[in-house]
Design a protein around this motif. Structure first.
Motif, short mmCIF file in Angstrom:
data_model
loop_
_atom_site.label_atom_id
_atom_site.label_comp_id
_atom_site.label_asym_id
_atom_site.label_seq_id
_atom_site.Cartn_x
_atom_site.Cartn_y
_atom_site.Cartn_z
N PRO A 19 0.81 -1.22 0.00
CA PRO A 19 0.00 0.00 0.00
C PRO A 19 0.84 1.27 0.00
O PRO A 19 0.46 2.27 -0.62
CB PRO A 19 -0.82 -0.11 1.29
CG PRO A 19 -0.28 -1.22 2.04
CD PRO A 19 0.53 -2.07 1.16
N LEU A 20 2.01 1.21 0.65
CA LEU A 20 2.89 2.38 0.69
C LEU A 20 3.39 2.71 -0.72
O LEU A 20 3.43 3.87 -1.13
CB LEU A 20 4.08 2.07 1.60
CG LEU A 20 4.61 3.19 2.47
CD1 LEU A 20 3.54 3.70 3.40
CD2 LEU A 20 5.81 2.71 3.26
N ILE A 21 3.76 1.66 -1.49
CA ILE A 21 4.24 1.89 -2.86
C ILE A 21 3.12 2.44 -3.72
O ILE A 21 3.32 3.37 -4.52
CB ILE A 21 4.80 0.57 -3.45
CG1 ILE A 21 6.02 0.09 -2.64
CG2 ILE A 21 5.20 0.76 -4.89
CD1 ILE A 21 6.51 -1.25 -3.06
N ALA A 22 1.91 1.89 -3.55
CA ALA A 22 0.78 2.37 -4.35
C ALA A 22 0.48 3.82 -4.03
O ALA A 22 0.20 4.63 -4.92
CB ALA A 22 -0.44 1.49 -4.08
N LEU A 23 0.58 4.16 -2.73
CA LEU A 23 0.35 5.55 -2.32
C LEU A 23 1.40 6.46 -2.93
O LEU A 23 1.09 7.56 -3.42
CB LEU A 23 0.40 5.62 -0.80
CG LEU A 23 -0.13 6.89 -0.15
CD1 LEU A 23 -1.62 6.98 -0.38
CD2 LEU A 23 0.17 6.89 1.33
N PHE A 24 2.64 5.99 -2.94
CA PHE A 24 3.73 6.77 -3.53
C PHE A 24 3.48 6.98 -5.02
O PHE A 24 3.74 8.06 -5.56
CB PHE A 24 5.06 6.06 -3.29
CG PHE A 24 6.24 6.81 -3.82
CD1 PHE A 24 6.54 8.07 -3.33
CD2 PHE A 24 7.04 6.28 -4.80
CE1 PHE A 24 7.63 8.77 -3.82
CE2 PHE A 24 8.12 6.97 -5.29
CZ PHE A 24 8.41 8.22 -4.80
N ALA A 25 2.96 5.94 -5.68
CA ALA A 25 2.65 6.07 -7.11
C ALA A 25 1.64 7.19 -7.32
O ALA A 25 1.79 8.01 -8.23
CB ALA A 25 2.12 4.75 -7.66
N LEU A 26 0.62 7.24 -6.47
CA LEU A 26 -0.39 8.30 -6.62
C LEU A 26 0.23 9.68 -6.36
O LEU A 26 -0.10 10.65 -7.02
CB LEU A 26 -1.55 8.06 -5.65
CG LEU A 26 -2.41 6.85 -6.03
CD1 LEU A 26 -3.51 6.67 -5.02
CD2 LEU A 26 -2.99 7.04 -7.41
N ILE B 215 5.47 2.48 -11.22
CA ILE B 215 5.53 2.22 -9.77
C ILE B 215 4.29 1.44 -9.35
O ILE B 215 4.38 0.49 -8.55
CB ILE B 215 5.65 3.54 -9.00
CG1 ILE B 215 6.98 4.22 -9.31
CG2 ILE B 215 5.55 3.30 -7.51
CD1 ILE B 215 7.11 5.60 -8.74
N MET B 216 3.14 1.83 -9.89
CA MET B 216 1.90 1.12 -9.54
C MET B 216 2.00 -0.34 -9.98
O MET B 216 1.65 -1.26 -9.22
CB MET B 216 0.73 1.82 -10.24
CG MET B 216 -0.63 1.39 -9.76
SD MET B 216 -0.86 1.73 -8.02
CE MET B 216 -1.76 3.27 -8.08
N ALA B 217 2.50 -0.56 -11.20
CA ALA B 217 2.66 -1.94 -11.67
C ALA B 217 3.65 -2.69 -10.78
O ALA B 217 3.45 -3.87 -10.46
CB ALA B 217 3.15 -1.95 -13.12
N ALA B 218 4.71 -1.98 -10.31
CA ALA B 218 5.71 -2.64 -9.46
C ALA B 218 5.07 -3.10 -8.16
O ALA B 218 5.40 -4.19 -7.65
CB ALA B 218 6.86 -1.68 -9.17
#
Lengths: 120, 358, 149
Positions: free
Chosen positions: B210-217, B236-239
């Protein structure tokens, strides 16, 4: 005051780089996978933390310092896990420690492969 | 002409040191016989070149290179050697003489030609003095986005970026047509093991995803203010989703993010991008001319304080146009990277199943 | 000396490009060839970016007119230099190469994936990703087809 903080910050950055250099030397010089991971982890945690702390002190109390704190937080979150996963994978694929209390390799085998990480 | 401030400054020294590191890594890639080593070295190569790009002030490009080179392309290459069994090559030195001579000749000519190019950092070179400067002067007034790279990418060269997005979409479809959209049947459940070796990985991944997804946003919506944008955010979202698949297994990920959905999202992104262009045309402007994104009658209703800039009310259209097309880019890039990953991972699952069946 | 240092980036890019080309031409393994192609492509990107660098410039993100960042940027520079090459008092690097290469990198990984997918299918069809072995196999196959006809 600001100059003093910048000075301390600069010393921290230099110390962090020195730690990274020591970690790199360890990565090259240590005999097996596990000790090498140990050396690399020093670069990740100690080196990066000190550099970021130094940059925080130079930046002073600002948004930049907060961002650097976030960077530090994410480094602390990911690199130990990566080191753990790496050691786990090395163990799973049959690498045995060469030194220390857990060394499993027999002496005759050690003589055969005197250098490198290729364990039987 | 004003002399360069100082020819030997810290930036130049760091840049040269990084270039030497790049040369060493590239040499190691050429020399190595192991494909796995070559892939890991290529990942290092990408990271070092990302650092060099930061020294060259290309923050957005460095961001992209770090995410793509060290993240996605490494995963795709690893998937490919898993499927091709990673054979180690064995060339004879006789076969290397002709290529070495050709490369040395061409390289010598290139280096000879380099003497005629402008010095590094020359502010008066044709590339920097005319077009680049014109963008830098015009973009703050016409677009209103602080990040000039995003302004040029999304607005001035919006048509070009639409083409690139379509190319990425087409590449994703191409991979899917060759390797499939993922395993046909649901993958086998993981073999039962005694003890869980990956408990640390699982726990931290649960926290990280969730942290990575938030960073993507953040990267997505901060893209017109700082470094970032749809391309980086999409990868990043795909990652984040690929990390889920690597840690929790393809089966769980495909239930959470089904390939069918990913396919539609990839198409939807291109459609959204082109749709913004068509909407501008319908309102009387040119294709992708965001000044006409909203009908003029509607724009007059918008209070100036909403954007904090009452003088440039038409930035409203530019602002939302860039936001929308960056969203289209995000959707297409993320979905395409996932389609590619599903294609390779699905083939691996099929190959393992065939091996077990045989 | 200064001339060499300020043109070293082109020399390095040329060598990297040739390293990539050498891998593409000399290696018979298709996956290794794709890695070489990727190096070649990255080096092209590096060339573009280094052409867009402006000495003492900063990333092309506009700084607010009265901000402390702008003061700090201007403090270290010759005022005449800033006046001639800066925009609104700040020297920026050229954003145009950044735009071109940013999208090229993402397109590059997508096309890399297409190439690798073709390699995977080649391996499934011929049982090998070595170009010379594939050539022999396909010649054998066509010879067999000829004798059957």
């Amino acid at each position: 005051m600001t100059d003093m903080l910048s000075l301390i910050g600069g010393v921290c950055v230099v110390a962090g780089t020195a730690l990274s250099l020591i970690g790199a030397a360890g990565l090259l010089r240590f005999p097996d996978v596990y000790t090498r991971i140990h050396a690399a982890s020093i670069t990740d945690t100690g080196g990066a933390s000190l550099v970021l702390l130094g940059l925080c002190l130079i930046a002073g109390l600002s948004l930049t310092a907060l961002k650097l704190a976030f960077v530090w937080f994410s480094i602390m979150l990911t690199t130990p896990v990566a080191a753990n996963a790496l050691a786990n994978a090395a163990f799973g694929s049959g690498h045995r420690p060469r030194i220390g209390a857990f060394q499993i390799m027999r002496t005759d085998e050690r003589r055969k492969t005197s250098r490198g990480t290729e364990a039987p | 002409m004003i002399a360069l401030p100082s020819s030997l400054n810290a930036n130049l020294v760091i840049g040269i040191a990084l270039l030497v590191m790049l040369l060493v890594v590239a040499g190691a890639i050429v020399r190595t016989r192991s494909l796995l080593a070559a892939i890991i070295l290529f990942s290092i190569y990408s990271l070092v070149s990302a650092v060099w790009l930061v020294v060259m002030d290309a923050a957005d490009v460095a961001f992209t290179e770090a995410v793509i080179g060290a993240g996605v392309s490494t995963i795709v290459l690893l998937g490919a050697i898993l499927l091709t069994r990673g054979e180690v090559e064995k060339p004879g030195w006789r076969a290397l003489v002709a290529p070495a001579l050709v490369c040395a000749g061409v390289g010598g000519l290139l280096i000879y030609a380099a003497a005629g190019l402008p010095a590094l950092g020359d502010p008066a070179s044709p590339a920097n003095a005319h077009v680049g400067r014109a963008y830098l002067e015009a973009a703050p007034k016409e677009i209103g986005a602080p990040n000039i790279v995003t302004a040029v990418l999304a607005s001035y060269r919006g048509f070009d970026t639409l083409g690139e997005t379509a190319v990425i979409f087409a590449a994703g479809i191409g991979v899917a047509l060759m390797l499939g959209f993922g395993p046909h049947a649901s993958p086998l459940p993981p073999a039962a093991t005694i003890g869980d070796h990956h408990v640390v990985l699982r726990v931290s991944a649960k926290f990280l995803i969730p942290l990575i997804a938030l960073f993507a946003l953040y990267v997505q919506f901060h893209g017109d203010l700082g470094a970032g944008g749809g391309f980086q955010a999409g990868v990043i979202m795909a990652a984040a989703i690929i990390l889920h698949a690597l840690v929790f297994g393809l089966r769980d990920t495909m239930m959470a993010v089904p390939p069918r959905l990913v396919r539609s999202i990839a198409a939807l992104g291109v459609l959204l991008y082109a749709g913004v262009g068509v909407a501008c045309m319908l309102n009387g402007g040119a294709f992708l001319d965001y000044d006409y994104l909203f009908p003029p009658a509607f724009e007059k209703q918008v209070p100036g304080w909403l954007l904090g800039d009452p003088e440039h009310a038409h930035h409203w259209g530019q602002h939302f146009g860039i936001l929308l097309i960056e969203l289209g880019v995000l959707l297409t890039v993320a979905a395409t990277m996932l389609t590619i990953f599903y294609g390779f991972a699905g083939r691996t699952v099929e190959a393992i199943r065939q091996e077990r069946g045989a | 000396m200064s001339f060499i240092l300020l043109h070293f980036n082109y020399v390095a890019v040329a060598i990297l490009m040739m390293a990539g080309l050498f891998v593409v031409v000399s290696s018979s393994n298709l996956i290794k060839r794709m890695i070489g192609l990727a190096i070649f492509q990255t080096s092209t990107g590096l060339l573009y970016i280094s052409l867009g660098k402006v000495s003492s410039g900063t990333a092309a993100i506009t700084v607010d007119a009265a901000s402390p960042e702008k003061q700090a940027l201007a403090n270290h520079l010759d005022p005449a230099y800033v006046a001639q090459y800066g925009v609104a008092g700040v020297v920026y690097s050229n954003p145009l190469p950044h735009v071109l290469i940013l999208t090229a990198i993402v397109v590059g990984v997508a096309t890399l994936a297409v190439g690798l997918a073709i390699a995977v299918r080649v391996r499934e069809a011929f049982g090998s990703v070595e170009a010379d072995e594939i050539e022999v196999l396909s010649r054998l196959e066509s010879a067999q087809a000829g004798s059957q006809a």
